[in-house]
Design a protein around this motif. Structure first.
Motif: not given
Length: 67
Positions: A60-62, A54-55, A30-31, A36-37
């Motif tokens: 986890x980007x698909x 965004x660490x 969430x953080x 990212x947002x």
């Protein structure tokens, strides 16, 4: 879009911007999602100049779909 087998997918898109799909997101992300947002909102085209802020979320980007 590669998210069907991954629980808790998150999609982000806006008119004229690159769209993103993240998979296996958890409460711990969430953080990073908030960071990212904010970066996404500030970007004219949705592309991030540097994804390091965004660490682990960047791993986890698909999918990244041009706007």
């Amino acid at each position: 879009m590669s998210g069907c087998t991954r629980p808790s997918t998150v999609a982000v898109r806006a008119p004229g911007k690159t769209a993103y799909l993240f998979g296996d997101a958890s409460e711990a992300d969430v953080p990073s999602l908030i960071v990212f947002l904010k970066l996404y909102d500030a970007s004219a085209d949705g592309n991030l100049a540097d994804a390091r802020p965004i660490g682990a979320l960047r791993e986890k980007a698909l999918a990244r779909i041009p706007g």
